[in-house]
Design a protein around this motif. Structure first.
Motif, PDB file in Angstrom:
ATOM      1  N   ALA A  13       0.842  -1.209   0.000  1.00 38.34           N
ATOM      2  CA  ALA A  13       0.000   0.000   0.000  1.00 38.34           C
ATOM      3  C   ALA A  13       0.874   1.255   0.000  1.00 38.34           C
ATOM      4  CB  ALA A  13      -0.927  -0.003   1.209  1.00 38.34           C
ATOM      5  N   LEU A  14       1.982   1.205   0.714  1.00 35.81           N
ATOM      6  CA  LEU A  14       2.908   2.337   0.734  1.00 35.81           C
ATOM      7  C   LEU A  14       3.505   2.537  -0.658  1.00 35.81           C
ATOM      8  CD1 LEU A  14       4.438   4.527   2.287  1.00 35.81           C
ATOM      9  CD2 LEU A  14       6.142   2.792   2.881  1.00 35.81           C
ATOM     10  N   TYR A  15       3.899   1.436  -1.293  1.00 30.14           N
ATOM     11  CA  TYR A  15       4.440   1.520  -2.649  1.00 30.14           C
ATOM     12  C   TYR A  15       3.421   2.165  -3.591  1.00 30.14           C
ATOM     13  CZ  TYR A  15       5.937   0.303  -7.311  1.00 30.14           C
ATOM     14  OH  TYR A  15       6.275   0.385  -8.636  1.00 30.14           O
ATOM     15  N   ALA A  16       2.158   1.742  -3.479  1.00 25.86           N
ATOM     16  CA  ALA A  16       1.113   2.257  -4.371  1.00 25.86           C
ATOM     17  C   ALA A  16       0.823   3.733  -4.134  1.00 25.86           C
ATOM     18  CB  ALA A  16      -0.171   1.445  -4.202  1.00 25.86           C
ATOM     19  N   ALA A  17       1.092   4.226  -2.920  1.00 25.20           N
ATOM     20  CA  ALA A  17       0.739   5.606  -2.568  1.00 25.20           C
ATOM     21  C   ALA A  17       1.894   6.594  -2.676  1.00 25.20           C
ATOM     22  CB  ALA A  17       0.183   5.648  -1.146  1.00 25.20           C
ATOM     23  N   TYR A  18       3.123   6.107  -2.568  1.00 24.87           N
ATOM     24  CA  TYR A  18       4.280   7.013  -2.529  1.00 24.87           C
ATOM     25  C   TYR A  18       4.539   7.634  -3.894  1.00 24.87           C
ATOM     26  CZ  TYR A  18       9.037   8.691  -1.857  1.00 24.87           C
ATOM     27  OH  TYR A  18      10.156   9.478  -1.803  1.00 24.87           O
ATOM     28  N   ILE A  19       4.962   8.907  -3.891  1.00 26.58           N
ATOM     29  CA  ILE A  19       5.217   9.645  -5.131  1.00 26.58           C
ATOM     30  C   ILE A  19       6.675  10.099  -5.147  1.00 26.58           C
ATOM     31  CG2 ILE A  19       4.461  11.519  -6.640  1.00 26.58           C
ATOM     32  CD1 ILE A  19       1.899  11.651  -4.837  1.00 26.58           C
ATOM     33  N   LEU A  24       8.423  10.936  -7.645  1.00 26.42           N
ATOM     34  CA  LEU A  24       8.696  11.917  -8.702  1.00 26.42           C
ATOM     35  C   LEU A  24       8.709  13.353  -8.181  1.00 26.42           C
ATOM     36  CD1 LEU A  24       6.514  10.436 -11.580  1.00 26.42           C
ATOM     37  CD2 LEU A  24       8.968  10.219 -11.251  1.00 26.42           C
ATOM     38  N   PHE A  25       8.012  13.609  -7.079  1.00 26.29           N
ATOM     39  CA  PHE A  25       8.032  14.953  -6.507  1.00 26.29           C
ATOM     40  C   PHE A  25       9.393  15.175  -5.853  1.00 26.29           C
ATOM     41  CE2 PHE A  25       3.152  15.052  -5.681  1.00 26.29           C
ATOM     42  CZ  PHE A  25       2.933  15.275  -7.019  1.00 26.29           C
ATOM     43  N   SER A  26       9.952  16.350  -6.023  1.00 28.00           N
ATOM     44  CA  SER A  26      11.314  16.609  -5.556  1.00 28.00           C
ATOM     45  C   SER A  26      11.503  16.307  -4.070  1.00 28.00           C
ATOM     46  CB  SER A  26      11.718  18.044  -5.871  1.00 28.00           C
ATOM     47  OG  SER A  26      10.723  18.946  -5.458  1.00 28.00           O
ATOM     48  N   TYR A  27      10.520  16.591  -3.246  1.00 28.55           N
ATOM     49  CA  TYR A  27      10.645  16.325  -1.811  1.00 28.55           C
ATOM     50  C   TYR A  27       9.811  15.119  -1.388  1.00 28.55           C
ATOM     51  CZ  TYR A  27      12.504  20.989  -2.220  1.00 28.55           C
ATOM     52  OH  TYR A  27      13.232  22.080  -2.629  1.00 28.55           O
ATOM     53  N   GLY A  28       9.304  14.394  -2.364  1.00 26.18           N
ATOM     54  CA  GLY A  28       8.445  13.251  -2.077  1.00 26.18           C
ATOM     55  C   GLY A  28       6.991  13.676  -1.984  1.00 26.18           C
ATOM     56  N   GLY A  29       6.133  12.685  -1.936  1.00 29.18           N
ATOM     57  CA  GLY A  29       4.706  12.963  -1.837  1.00 29.18           C
ATOM     58  C   GLY A  29       3.963  11.670  -1.588  1.00 29.18           C
ATOM     59  N   ILE A  30       2.661  11.799  -1.380  1.00 29.23           N
ATOM     60  CA  ILE A  30       1.850  10.626  -1.065  1.00 29.23           C
ATOM     61  C   ILE A  30       0.461  10.796  -1.660  1.00 29.23           C
ATOM     62  CG2 ILE A  30       0.895  11.451   1.144  1.00 29.23           C
ATOM     63  CD1 ILE A  30       2.513   8.082   1.026  1.00 29.23           C
ATOM     64  N   PHE A  31      -0.108   9.692  -2.134  1.00 30.94           N
ATOM     65  CA  PHE A  31      -1.487   9.702  -2.618  1.00 30.94           C
ATOM     66  C   PHE A  31      -2.397   9.365  -1.446  1.00 30.94           C
ATOM     67  CE2 PHE A  31      -5.252   7.450  -4.109  1.00 30.94           C
ATOM     68  CZ  PHE A  31      -5.765   8.387  -4.982  1.00 30.94           C
ATOM     69  N   ILE A  32      -3.461  10.145  -1.288  1.00 34.73           N
ATOM     70  CA  ILE A  32      -4.410   9.917  -0.204  1.00 34.73           C
ATOM     71  C   ILE A  32      -5.793   9.698  -0.795  1.00 34.73           C
ATOM     72  CG2 ILE A  32      -5.493  10.919   1.834  1.00 34.73           C
ATOM     73  CD1 ILE A  32      -2.914  12.611   2.134  1.00 34.73           C
ATOM     74  N   PRO A  33      -6.358   8.494  -0.619  1.00 35.49           N
ATOM     75  CA  PRO A  33      -7.719   8.266  -1.077  1.00 35.49           C
ATOM     76  C   PRO A  33      -8.680   9.112  -0.246  1.00 35.49           C
ATOM     77  CG  PRO A  33      -6.665   6.201  -0.379  1.00 35.49           C
ATOM     78  CD  PRO A  33      -5.782   7.335   0.020  1.00 35.49           C
ATOM     79  N   THR A  34      -9.530   9.866  -0.909  1.00 39.17           N
ATOM     80  CA  THR A  34     -10.509  10.683  -0.198  1.00 39.17           C
ATOM     81  C   THR A  34     -11.662  11.011  -1.129  1.00 39.17           C
ATOM     82  OG1 THR A  34     -10.903  12.745   1.012  1.00 39.17           O
ATOM     83  CG2 THR A  34      -9.276  12.839  -0.744  1.00 39.17           C
ATOM     84  N   ASN A  35     -12.865  11.123  -0.556  1.00 37.15           N
ATOM     85  CA  ASN A  35     -14.040  11.541  -1.327  1.00 37.15           C
ATOM     86  C   ASN A  35     -14.219  13.050  -1.264  1.00 37.15           C
ATOM     87  OD1 ASN A  35     -14.567   8.849  -1.802  1.00 37.15           O
ATOM     88  ND2 ASN A  35     -15.896   8.656  -0.029  1.00 37.15           N
ATOM     89  N   ARG A  36     -13.440  13.706  -0.443  1.00 37.12           N
ATOM     90  CA  ARG A  36     -13.572  15.146  -0.280  1.00 37.12           C
ATOM     91  C   ARG A  36     -13.056  15.886  -1.505  1.00 37.12           C
ATOM     92  NH1 ARG A  36     -11.501  18.429   4.969  1.00 37.12           N
ATOM     93  NH2 ARG A  36     -11.902  20.396   3.987  1.00 37.12           N
ATOM     94  N   ASP A  37     -13.679  17.007  -1.827  1.00 40.58           N
ATOM     95  CA  ASP A  37     -13.254  17.801  -2.980  1.00 40.58           C
ATOM     96  C   ASP A  37     -12.110  18.723  -2.582  1.00 40.58           C
ATOM     97  OD1 ASP A  37     -15.023  16.778  -4.850  1.00 40.58           O
ATOM     98  OD2 ASP A  37     -16.622  18.130  -4.210  1.00 40.58           O
ATOM     99  N   TYR A  38     -11.018  18.606  -3.297  1.00 41.37           N
ATOM    100  CA  TYR A  38      -9.867  19.489  -3.101  1.00 41.37           C
ATOM    101  C   TYR A  38      -9.535  20.158  -4.419  1.00 41.37           C
ATOM    102  CZ  TYR A  38      -8.847  17.416   1.451  1.00 41.37           C
ATOM    103  OH  TYR A  38      -8.913  17.008   2.748  1.00 41.37           O
ATOM    104  N   GLN A  39      -8.873  21.296  -4.314  1.00 44.87           N
ATOM    105  CA  GLN A  39      -8.393  22.018  -5.489  1.00 44.87           C
ATOM    106  C   GLN A  39      -6.863  21.971  -5.476  1.00 44.87           C
ATOM    107  OE1 GLN A  39     -10.712  23.291  -7.633  1.00 44.87           O
ATOM    108  NE2 GLN A  39     -12.169  22.393  -6.205  1.00 44.87           N
ATOM    109  N   LEU A  40      -6.270  22.077  -6.656  1.00 45.04           N
ATOM    110  CA  LEU A  40      -4.814  22.151  -6.734  1.00 45.04           C
ATOM    111  C   LEU A  40      -4.316  23.308  -5.875  1.00 45.04           C
ATOM    112  CD1 LEU A  40      -4.170  21.490 -10.522  1.00 45.04           C
ATOM    113  CD2 LEU A  40      -3.905  19.908  -8.614  1.00 45.04           C
TER     114      LEU A  40
END
Length: 120
Positions: A23-29, A31-47
């Motif tokens: 799950a960590l492998y599937a979520a980790y990013i 490619l982002f210079s400082y790292g990042g993570i994917f978070i499953p959520t139904n909430r609406d967010y903007q860039l």
């Protein structure tokens, strides 16, 4: 004195407990210079939205607080059956550097694997 109507909303707080290395492998990013993570959520967010994330990693009792920004949004009913959620870009700070190193330590060689993930 009136307060400005364009005041910045407080960042939302998300708790993300990742229990398995896969799950960590599937979520980790990486490619982002400082790292990042994917978070499953139904909430609406903007860039660019600010989010405060408390991340727990597999086999680690520590929670890592990250004040990140939404770097991309996967909408509901996304193509390819992708999970709805947001990609959070870690900030350039000591806490994020520590977390990035810890994630890459947990993932080891799988960081460079070409298995598909929830991320870009």
């Amino acid at each position: 004195m009136s307060s400005p109507s364009h005041s910045t909303p407080r960042p939302s707080v998300i708790q993300l407990a990742i229990k398995e290395k896969s799950a960590l492998y599937a979520a980790y990013i990486p490619l982002f210079s400082y790292g990042g993570i994917f978070i499953p959520t139904n909430r609406d967010y903007q860039l660019g939205d600010s989010v405060y994330v408390l991340i727990s990693l597999p086999d680690d009792t520590q929670r890592y607080p990250i004040a990140g920004k939404v770097a991309w949004v996967t909408p509901s009913k996304a193509a390819g059956g992708r999970t709805q959620g947001v990609g959070i870009h870690f900030p350039d700070d000591e806490g994020a550097r520590t977390l990035k190193l810890k994630i890459e330590e947990v993932l080891g060689k799988t960081v460079t694997s070409d298995r598909s993930t929830q991320t870009i």
